[in-house]
Design an enzyme around this catalytic site. Sequence first.
Site, mmCIF file in Angstrom:
data_model
loop_
_atom_site.group_PDB
_atom_site.id
_atom_site.type_symbol
_atom_site.label_atom_id
_atom_site.label_comp_id
_atom_site.label_asym_id
_atom_site.label_seq_id
_atom_site.Cartn_x
_atom_site.Cartn_y
_atom_site.Cartn_z
ATOM 1 N N ASN A 8 13.857 5.155 12.748
ATOM 2 C CA ASN A 8 13.663 4.280 11.601
ATOM 3 C C ASN A 8 14.172 5.046 10.378
ATOM 4 O O ASN A 8 13.516 5.963 9.889
ATOM 5 C CB ASN A 8 12.160 3.974 11.502
ATOM 6 C CG ASN A 8 11.849 2.977 10.420
ATOM 7 O OD1 ASN A 8 12.632 2.772 9.502
ATOM 8 N ND2 ASN A 8 10.680 2.366 10.517
ATOM 9 N N LYS A 15 12.123 8.375 10.475
ATOM 10 C CA LYS A 15 10.912 8.408 11.292
ATOM 11 C C LYS A 15 11.317 8.215 12.751
ATOM 12 O O LYS A 15 12.274 7.491 13.019
ATOM 13 C CB LYS A 15 9.964 7.270 10.892
ATOM 14 C CG LYS A 15 9.399 7.396 9.489
ATOM 15 C CD LYS A 15 8.457 6.235 9.209
ATOM 16 C CE LYS A 15 8.140 6.161 7.731
ATOM 17 N NZ LYS A 15 7.595 4.889 7.316
ATOM 18 N N ASP A 143 16.109 -5.912 10.199
ATOM 19 C CA ASP A 143 15.041 -6.348 9.302
ATOM 20 C C ASP A 143 15.246 -7.770 8.793
ATOM 21 O O ASP A 143 14.296 -8.443 8.422
ATOM 22 C CB ASP A 143 14.975 -5.409 8.087
ATOM 23 C CG ASP A 143 13.786 -4.493 8.169
ATOM 24 O OD1 ASP A 143 12.762 -4.908 8.711
ATOM 25 O OD2 ASP A 143 13.901 -3.355 7.684
ATOM 26 N N HIS A 201 2.981 -7.582 3.010
ATOM 27 C CA HIS A 201 3.282 -6.194 3.386
ATOM 28 C C HIS A 201 3.323 -5.411 2.074
ATOM 29 O O HIS A 201 4.276 -5.521 1.305
ATOM 30 C CB HIS A 201 4.643 -6.146 4.111
ATOM 31 C CG HIS A 201 5.126 -4.759 4.384
ATOM 32 N ND1 HIS A 201 5.259 -4.246 5.652
ATOM 33 C CD2 HIS A 201 5.512 -3.755 3.547
ATOM 34 C CE1 HIS A 201 5.704 -3.003 5.585
ATOM 35 N NE2 HIS A 201 5.869 -2.680 4.309
ATOM 36 N N GLY A 203 3.338 -1.828 0.847
ATOM 37 C CA GLY A 203 3.442 -0.378 1.058
ATOM 38 C C GLY A 203 4.205 0.211 -0.120
ATOM 39 O O GLY A 203 4.092 -0.284 -1.241
ATOM 40 N N ASN A 204 5.013 1.260 0.120
ATOM 41 C CA ASN A 204 5.913 1.720 -0.949
ATOM 42 C C ASN A 204 6.873 0.615 -1.304
ATOM 43 O O ASN A 204 7.126 0.328 -2.464
ATOM 44 C CB ASN A 204 6.707 2.938 -0.478
ATOM 45 C CG ASN A 204 5.957 4.205 -0.748
ATOM 46 O OD1 ASN A 204 5.309 4.327 -1.791
ATOM 47 N ND2 ASN A 204 6.033 5.129 0.189
ATOM 48 N N GLY A 205 7.459 0.014 -0.257
ATOM 49 C CA GLY A 205 8.169 -1.252 -0.434
ATOM 50 C C GLY A 205 7.134 -2.357 -0.272
ATOM 51 O O GLY A 205 6.137 -2.158 0.418
ATOM 52 N N GLY A 323 -1.948 -2.549 1.271
ATOM 53 C CA GLY A 323 -2.625 -3.719 1.825
ATOM 54 C C GLY A 323 -3.759 -3.353 2.773
ATOM 55 O O GLY A 323 -4.798 -4.011 2.794
ATOM 56 N N GLU A 324 -3.569 -2.274 3.547
ATOM 57 C CA GLU A 324 -4.592 -1.899 4.535
ATOM 58 C C GLU A 324 -5.721 -1.070 3.922
ATOM 59 O O GLU A 324 -6.813 -1.018 4.481
ATOM 60 C CB GLU A 324 -3.950 -1.074 5.666
ATOM 61 C CG GLU A 324 -3.071 -1.894 6.583
ATOM 62 C CD GLU A 324 -2.187 -1.015 7.469
ATOM 63 O OE1 GLU A 324 -2.657 0.040 7.916
ATOM 64 O OE2 GLU A 324 -1.012 -1.393 7.695
HETATM 65 P P1 ADP Z 1 6.112 2.910 3.336
HETATM 66 O O1 ADP Z 1 6.595 1.627 2.726
HETATM 67 O O2 ADP Z 1 6.806 4.131 2.819
HETATM 68 O O3 ADP Z 1 5.964 2.868 4.851
HETATM 69 P P2 ADP Z 1 3.211 2.875 3.315
HETATM 70 O O4 ADP Z 1 3.024 1.583 4.017
HETATM 71 O O5 ADP Z 1 2.785 4.128 4.008
HETATM 72 O O6 ADP Z 1 4.653 3.062 2.730
HETATM 73 O O7 ADP Z 1 2.402 2.763 1.938
HETATM 74 C C1 ADP Z 1 2.394 3.841 1.060
HETATM 75 C C2 ADP Z 1 1.520 3.519 -0.126
HETATM 76 O O8 ADP Z 1 0.210 3.119 0.309
HETATM 77 C C3 ADP Z 1 1.294 4.741 -0.980
HETATM 78 O O9 ADP Z 1 2.273 4.845 -1.956
HETATM 79 C C4 ADP Z 1 -0.052 4.469 -1.595
HETATM 80 O O10 ADP Z 1 0.183 3.906 -2.868
HETATM 81 C C5 ADP Z 1 -0.687 3.410 -0.726
HETATM 82 N N1 ADP Z 1 -1.993 3.839 -0.209
HETATM 83 C C6 ADP Z 1 -2.238 4.558 0.924
HETATM 84 N N2 ADP Z 1 -3.579 4.766 1.059
HETATM 85 C C7 ADP Z 1 -4.175 4.161 0.005
HETATM 86 C C8 ADP Z 1 -5.538 4.006 -0.424
HETATM 87 N N3 ADP Z 1 -6.546 4.535 0.257
HETATM 88 N N4 ADP Z 1 -5.766 3.314 -1.566
HETATM 89 C C9 ADP Z 1 -4.744 2.781 -2.265
HETATM 90 N N5 ADP Z 1 -3.450 2.880 -1.920
HETATM 91 C C10 ADP Z 1 -3.165 3.562 -0.802
#
Ligand code: ADP
Length: 388
Positions: A8, A15, A143, A201, A203-205, A323-324
């Site tokens: 990935n 990854k 994607d 979704h 995350g960073n994105g 989100g999680e």
């Molecule tokens: P990627 O898109 O790189 O796969 P992830 O899905 O791992 O990213 O999401 C990363 C983001 O999740 C981090 O930048 C952080 O802001 C957020 N994050 C992770 N844990 C927590 C938490 N406990 N509370 C709030 N935000 C979190």
Amino acid sequence: MSFYFTLNTGSSSVKFSLYKAHDKPEFYISGSIECLGPSAKLKMQTPIEQVRRELGPIDHASAVPAIFSALEPFLKGSSVVGIGHRIVHGGRSFFEPTELTPKVMDELEQLIPLAPLHQPYSLATIQAAKQVFPDALQIGCFDTAFHAGHSFPNDAFAIPRHFYEEGVRRYGFHGLSFDAICNEMRDRYSQVANERLVIAHLGNGASMCAVNNGHSISASTGFSAVDGLPMGTRCGRLDPGVMLYLMQEKKLSPEEIETIIYRRSGLLGLSGISSDMRDLEESNDPFAIEAIDYYCYQARREVATMAASLEGIDALIFSAGVGENSALVRSKICQPLAFLGITIDQKKNTVNAPEIGTGPVRVFIVATDEEQVIVRAVAQAHSKSQVS
Ligand code: ADP
């Protein structure tokens, strides 16, 4: 024993995951090389230990041999028979997992102008994987593929028609993640999996997708993965007039604008502090608070947009890092959406319970696993190749 392997590739990381090659692939090892460039770092979780190693200068092409040498002691002479690659852009040709033959690679190169910040890295990793594992079946998973069936209003921009014909379309991204979440919903909540789902979704994105009966109807990302929701460092939806202003009045070059909208905007740009939601939640700085407010407001607005495109909503699903894990973000998104039937139990929300909704719309927290979608595609392609 034989193995399947997934790669990935991001702009600054690769990854990987290794699976035992059964019909239902069995997870074995995962890891990543991060900070590609002068001082890359390897992280790897094996069955016995966590590995952390400084690798020095590593680029995308040399990442694959570096991963291979880290995995070699675990392969113990066994062979890697299939490799699945996450590829950001499949354009208008690739809607299914596809074997990466030289002809397909040529076609994917043609798509570089559509995803200049992602596609070249994926292609470099694939070429390297072909050299390191010349006998393995190489499969591309796209994607954009999950969004391929969008209707014209969700696929076009209202600019002169010939641009649409030339491929200037709302492709939509994060499709492997949405696909993985739909699979998980089918496994765990079969009674709602085929209804009207809005998947966030975050995350960073970050992006959202409206899914009806397992099919993507609309996505918040568009021609590029910078549109839609604000993200860690990407701006999300932006008035095109702002781009013109930056070019014409501020005399910024395309490269400078690209840096602003991809790397200096979003949570980082608004707060001036960090792109990481955890840092902002811990901060009392008014700009950090405003950045979170903006993020949640835009996400709330997008949920309503997605519900409109589905003509209703049966379930809202939160996924990825924010989100999680962020009870605050989920709460700020859901609380004003009671008018849509979205309400949550704050106690369950605080502990990231799998289901947190209390109203007619079910609200879930589901971990995404893009690698699972990729490795299933590899296993299918491999078993087909064994039969033929
Ligand atoms: P990627 O898109 O790189 O796969 P992830 O899905 O791992 O990213 O999401 C990363 C983001 O999740 C981090 O930048 C952080 O802001 C957020 N994050 C992770 N844990 C927590 C938490 N406990 N509370 C709030 N935000 C979190």
